[in-house]
Every structure is written in structure tokens, then in C-alpha cells.
Scaffold this active site. Structure first.
Site, PDB file in Angstrom:
ATOM      1  N   THR A 177       0.818  -1.212   0.000  1.00  0.00           N
ATOM      2  CA  THR A 177       0.000   0.000   0.000  1.00  0.00           C
ATOM      3  C   THR A 177       0.853   1.263   0.000  1.00  0.00           C
ATOM      4  O   THR A 177       1.979   1.250   0.512  1.00  0.00           O
ATOM      5  CB  THR A 177      -0.886  -0.008   1.269  1.00  0.00           C
ATOM      6  OG1 THR A 177      -1.468   1.287   1.445  1.00  0.00           O
ATOM      7  CG2 THR A 177      -0.080  -0.303   2.531  1.00  0.00           C
ATOM      8  N   ASP A 178       0.275   2.351  -0.483  1.00  0.00           N
ATOM      9  CA  ASP A 178       0.992   3.634  -0.421  1.00  0.00           C
ATOM     10  C   ASP A 178       1.045   4.189   1.005  1.00  0.00           C
ATOM     11  O   ASP A 178       1.786   5.124   1.284  1.00  0.00           O
ATOM     12  CB  ASP A 178       0.363   4.660  -1.375  1.00  0.00           C
ATOM     13  CG  ASP A 178      -1.085   4.995  -1.061  1.00  0.00           C
ATOM     14  OD1 ASP A 178      -1.663   4.399  -0.132  1.00  0.00           O
ATOM     15  OD2 ASP A 178      -1.656   5.870  -1.756  1.00  0.00           O
TER      16      ASP A 178
ATOM     17  N   LYS B  33       2.176  -3.202   7.287  1.00  0.00           N
ATOM     18  CA  LYS B  33       2.466  -3.399   5.857  1.00  0.00           C
ATOM     19  C   LYS B  33       3.924  -2.980   5.557  1.00  0.00           C
ATOM     20  O   LYS B  33       4.613  -3.632   4.772  1.00  0.00           O
ATOM     21  CB  LYS B  33       1.497  -2.608   4.973  1.00  0.00           C
ATOM     22  CG  LYS B  33       0.076  -3.139   4.943  1.00  0.00           C
ATOM     23  CD  LYS B  33      -0.054  -4.557   4.421  1.00  0.00           C
ATOM     24  CE  LYS B  33       0.126  -4.682   2.926  1.00  0.00           C
ATOM     25  NZ  LYS B  33      -0.090  -6.080   2.457  1.00  0.00           N
TER      26      LYS B  33
HETATM   27  C1  LIG Z   1     -14.505   4.575   6.560  1.00  0.00           C
HETATM   28  C2  LIG Z   1     -14.417   6.094   6.550  1.00  0.00           C
HETATM   29  C3  LIG Z   1     -13.354   6.755   6.008  1.00  0.00           C
HETATM   30  N1  LIG Z   1     -13.296   8.110   6.014  1.00  0.00           N
HETATM   31  C4  LIG Z   1     -12.112   8.766   5.407  1.00  0.00           C
HETATM   32  C5  LIG Z   1     -10.775   8.286   5.964  1.00  0.00           C
HETATM   33  C6  LIG Z   1      -9.856   8.429   4.777  1.00  0.00           C
HETATM   34  O1  LIG Z   1      -9.363   9.763   4.706  1.00  0.00           O
HETATM   35  C7  LIG Z   1     -10.748   8.161   3.572  1.00  0.00           C
HETATM   36  C8  LIG Z   1     -10.682   6.748   3.058  1.00  0.00           C
HETATM   37  O2  LIG Z   1     -10.835   5.888   4.178  1.00  0.00           O
HETATM   38  P1  LIG Z   1     -10.786   4.314   4.038  1.00  0.00           P
HETATM   39  O3  LIG Z   1     -11.797   3.886   3.027  1.00  0.00           O
HETATM   40  O4  LIG Z   1     -10.903   3.738   5.409  1.00  0.00           O
HETATM   41  O5  LIG Z   1      -9.363   4.050   3.397  1.00  0.00           O
HETATM   42  P2  LIG Z   1      -7.871   4.489   3.883  1.00  0.00           P
HETATM   43  O6  LIG Z   1      -7.806   4.664   5.352  1.00  0.00           O
HETATM   44  O7  LIG Z   1      -7.438   5.634   3.044  1.00  0.00           O
HETATM   45  O8  LIG Z   1      -7.082   3.158   3.481  1.00  0.00           O
HETATM   46  C9  LIG Z   1      -7.392   2.438   2.282  1.00  0.00           C
HETATM   47  O9  LIG Z   1      -6.444   2.728   1.284  1.00  0.00           O
HETATM   48  C10 LIG Z   1      -5.146   2.202   1.470  1.00  0.00           C
HETATM   49  C11 LIG Z   1      -4.305   2.643   0.290  1.00  0.00           C
HETATM   50  O10 LIG Z   1      -4.071   4.021   0.388  1.00  0.00           O
HETATM   51  C12 LIG Z   1      -5.200   0.700   1.644  1.00  0.00           C
HETATM   52  O11 LIG Z   1      -3.927   0.196   1.902  1.00  0.00           O
HETATM   53  C13 LIG Z   1      -6.130   0.354   2.807  1.00  0.00           C
HETATM   54  O12 LIG Z   1      -6.229  -1.037   2.965  1.00  0.00           O
HETATM   55  C14 LIG Z   1      -7.488   0.950   2.546  1.00  0.00           C
HETATM   56  O13 LIG Z   1      -8.322   0.701   3.660  1.00  0.00           O
HETATM   57  O14 LIG Z   1     -12.092   8.414   4.022  1.00  0.00           O
HETATM   58  C15 LIG Z   1     -14.323   8.877   6.555  1.00  0.00           C
HETATM   59  O15 LIG Z   1     -14.270  10.115   6.551  1.00  0.00           O
HETATM   60  N2  LIG Z   1     -15.384   8.227   7.112  1.00  0.00           N
HETATM   61  C16 LIG Z   1     -15.483   6.862   7.143  1.00  0.00           C
HETATM   62  O16 LIG Z   1     -16.481   6.331   7.681  1.00  0.00           O
END
Ligand SMILES: Cc1cn([C@H]2C[C@H](O)[C@@H](COP(=O)(O)OP(=O)(O)O[C@H]3O[C@H](CO)[C@@H](O)[C@H](O)[C@H]3O)O2)c(=O)[nH]c1=O
Length: 346
Positions: free
Chosen positions: A132-133, A161
Site C-alpha cells: 500500500t501507499d 504493511k
Molecule cells: C470509513 C471512513 C473513512 N473516512 C475517510 C478516511 C480516509 O481519509 C478516507 C478513506 O478511508 P478508508 O476507506 O478507510 O481508506 P484508507 O484509510 O485511506 O485506506 C485504504 O487505502 C489504502 C491505500 O491508500 C489501503 O492500503 C487500505 O487497505 C485501505 O483501507 O475516508 C471517513 O471520513 N469516514 C469513514 O467512515
């Protein structure tokens, strides 16, 4: 004929990689090894489960004996390692499972490879580690992550990771293991577990529930359609330079709030709701601890060396994703209720 072990093939990205390899390479034997934890789901692979070149193996990479037994039985000659705990919020609540699966699980696989492929590794064998980045930490408003950016992980997930990446490289240096690593940005698309931003918000909009946006929503991520990631993995697996790293990203940066607004617009149209109805569900909530401000990938190397570039625009990818979730509401209900897990345990 290659015997390719794909770990984590029942997960989100893994299932797209398994499908692509099973369909594109009928001459390969594809082994999908998965522990079927909460996010693993064989329903995602119904269309290829009977293919002659496909075998599912239920096992946990934490169990070194089980892994060795499978190497003994199937004599895998290539590995694409995707099995991982992947959700940042879960790693904040329970870091140890991330150490176990992402670090120890990876080292178990490396040890099996050393035992069965070593000590003189044949260069037709390859350990491909998917990462992952997030290992690079957080960017300010300027700059992009390149393959030379120093590691600076901030969440327990990212640290696990980063550690696994280091172990893979160390086996390359110490034992001459042939390996390749790729570090990708945020993926989205069909079959993603609805804990991640995009599928969670699609699901909540359908159910008219609030959209919990962390902090001010001014956090930036680079988004890539999962099938484009699978295509990049295919290229790197076959043509990537031994002992090297490739960054994969869409040159597609979005602030969370802006992305969610576009998603809301698409959902209003698809659900025949009044313009602005979905956006009313946006609710700013307490920030994620240690929340990384910005990820942005420089994908120049993979583009120049291997000719890869994303094939769909973000708008197209989002529309396809929304359509998939609307057409597969049963998948969503079953995965959220844990029905698939109960089925797997029977
Ligand atoms: C679940 C959730 C997330 N978010 C925000 C947090 C982050 O800034 C963005 C994306 O969150 P997430 O979908 O959890 O993904 P993030 O933390 O960036 O990580 C993802 O992207 C990564 C690659 O960058 C992967 O290695 C990870 O496995 C993957 O989960 O949205 C919210 O504001 N509200 C939420 O309920």
C-alpha cells in the site's frame, strides 16, 4: 505451466486478481488461498469457481504448518501475496491481529518459499508482495510518493504493511529470493467490504443513514478502480524487474468531502431522489486518530517501464461501482449480516 498461489483471493482486490488470472491464463493453475475472515467471501468468485484451472484452499497464513503442507502437496512456483488485514480503523482498535496476519503471516510464507524454492532460487519463481501507499506516511499539499520516498507509516495497519515490505526485501538481500513489490493507492469497485469509505457511503445512502465523514473532510486520497489495479498486478507479475518496487495510482486525487459530494449526486440520480437529498446525510464526526492528511502516488515508473495506465475515468468507475452495489443488494446484506461467514463455518 505455472502454479500460481494467490493469497487473499476471496478478499476485495484478491478476487479481482484471481478472476483475471483464471480467465486470462487457462494454461496456469491458480490456487486461491484464503482464511475466509469477515472480509473474505467466495460469493465474489461464483462465476469462476468451476473453472478447470482454479482451486480454492482454505487456510490461514498464520498457520506455518498448514502453509508448508500445502507447498508440499501443490508445489506452487509463484506467489501473489494479497492476504492481509486492511482496514485502518480496525488496526487502531486492535493492532495485534495486524501484526499476526500482515507481518507473521508474510514471514511464514517467506519461510515456506525459502524451504521449498531455496537455497538456489530459480528466476522463473517469484514472490510478488502486494502493498500500500500508506507505508510512505502523509504528504503535505505538495509532492507525490515515488518508489524512493522513505517509509514513514503512521497507523498500526501501515506499520504492519511497511514491516512486511521490509521482510520481503530482506529475504531478497539475504537469501537472494526473487521478489517484486507494488504499493498502490486507494481502490474502489465491486465487491469491496462496506467498511471502506465508498461502499460504506453507498450503503448508507441507500438506507438513508448518515454519512460519517471524519473531521473536516479535507483529507486527500488517490483513487483507482480495482480492475485497473488487477491489470497492473498482471503486468508487474509477468514483466516487473526482479527485486524492484512499483507504485500504482490513478493520478486521481480527491478530497474526501468533494468525492462524497460527487457520489451523492450520482446516487440522487440513480435512486430517483431529489437533487441534494443524499448530500443532506453528510455528518462530520470526530476525526480518525493519526489521520494521514494526503496520499498521492507518482505512477510514472510503471507507466514508462510497463506501459500501464488506468483504463477508466473516476466518473466511469464510480458509476460502475454504484450500479454494481444497486444490482447486488443481497451480496451487501449477506456480507454485513455475517451470513457468508456462518456459511463458511458450516
Ligand atoms: C470509513 C471512513 C473513512 N473516512 C475517510 C478516511 C480516509 O481519509 C478516507 C478513506 O478511508 P478508508 O476507506 O478507510 O481508506 P484508507 O484509510 O485511506 O485506506 C485504504 O487505502 C489504502 C491505500 O491508500 C489501503 O492500503 C487500505 O487497505 C485501505 O483501507 O475516508 C471517513 O471520513 N469516514 C469513514 O467512515
Amino acid at each position: 505451466m505455472k502454479k500460481v498461489l494467490i493469497t487473499g483471493g476471496a478478499g476485495f482486490i484478491g478476487s479481482h486478481v484471481v478472476r483475471l488470472f483464471v480467465n486470462k491464463y487457462p494454461e496456469y493453475q491458480i490456487y486461491n488461498l484464503d482464511a475466509l475472515t469477515y472480509a473474505g467471501n467466495l460469493e465474489s468468485l461464483k462465476d469462476i469457481e468451476k473453472a478447470a484451472n482454479y482451486t480454492f484452499l482454505k487456510a490461514d497464513i498464520n498457520n506455518s504448518q498448514a502453509i508448508e503442507d500445502l507447498f508440499m502437496e501443490f508445489a506452487f512456483d509463484n506467489i501473489i501475496h494479497l492476504a492481509a488485514e486492511s482496514h485502518v480503523d480496525r488496526s487502531i482498535n486492535d493492532p495485534m491481529i495486524f501484526v499476526k496476519t500482515n507481518v507473521i503471516g508474510t514471514v511464514n510464507l517467506l519461510n515456506a518459499v525459502r524451504k521449498f524454492w531455496g537455497p538456489n532460487f530459480d528466476n522463473n519463481k517469484r514472490f510478488y508482495h502486494i502493498s500500500t501507499d500508506e507505508v510512505y506516511g502523509s504528504l503535505g499539499t505538495e509532492g507525490l510518493f515515488t518508489e524512493k520516498t522513505p517509509y514513514s507509516p503512521n497507523s498500526p495497519y501501515a506499520a504492519s504493511k511497511a514491516s512486511s515490505d521490509h521482510f520481503v526485501r530482506s529475504y531478497g538481500e539475504t537469501y537472494n529470493l526473487p521478489y517484486v513489490i507494488s504499493n498502490c493507492s486507494n481502490n474502489y469497485g465491486p465487491n469491496q467490504f462496506p467498511e471502506k469509505l465508498i461502499p460504506l457511503f453507498i450503503s448508507n445512502i441507500i438506507e438513508n443513514k448518515s454519512l460519517p465523514l471524519y473531521g473536516d473532510g479535507n483529507y486527500t486520497r488517490d483513487w483507482l478502480f480495482v480492475i485497473d489495479h488487477a491489470k497492473a498486478i498482471d503486468l508487474i507479475f509477468h514483466k516487473g524487474l526482479n527485486k524492484s518496487t512499483y507504485n500504482i495510482g490513478g493520478f486521481n486525487e480527491w478530497k474526501n468531502l468533494d468525492l462524497v459530494k460527487v457520489l451523492c449526486e450520482i446516487m440522487d440520480v440513480k435512486l430517483n431522489r431529489q437533487k441534494g437529498a443524499s448530500a443532506k446525510l453528510i455528518t462530520h464526526i470526530e476525526d480518525r486518530p493519526g489521520h494521514d492528511k494526503r496520499y498521492a502516488i507518482d505512477a510514472t515508473k510503471i507507466n514508462k517501464e510497463l506501459g500501464w495506465e488506468p483504463s477508466v475515468t473516476f466518473r466511469e468507475g464510480l458509476e460502475k461501482t454504484v450500479d454494481w452495489y444497486l444490482e447486488n443488494s443481497e451480496w451487501m446484506q449477506n456480507i454485513v449480516s455475517g451470513k457468508y461467514q456462518k456459511y463458511h463455518m458450516d
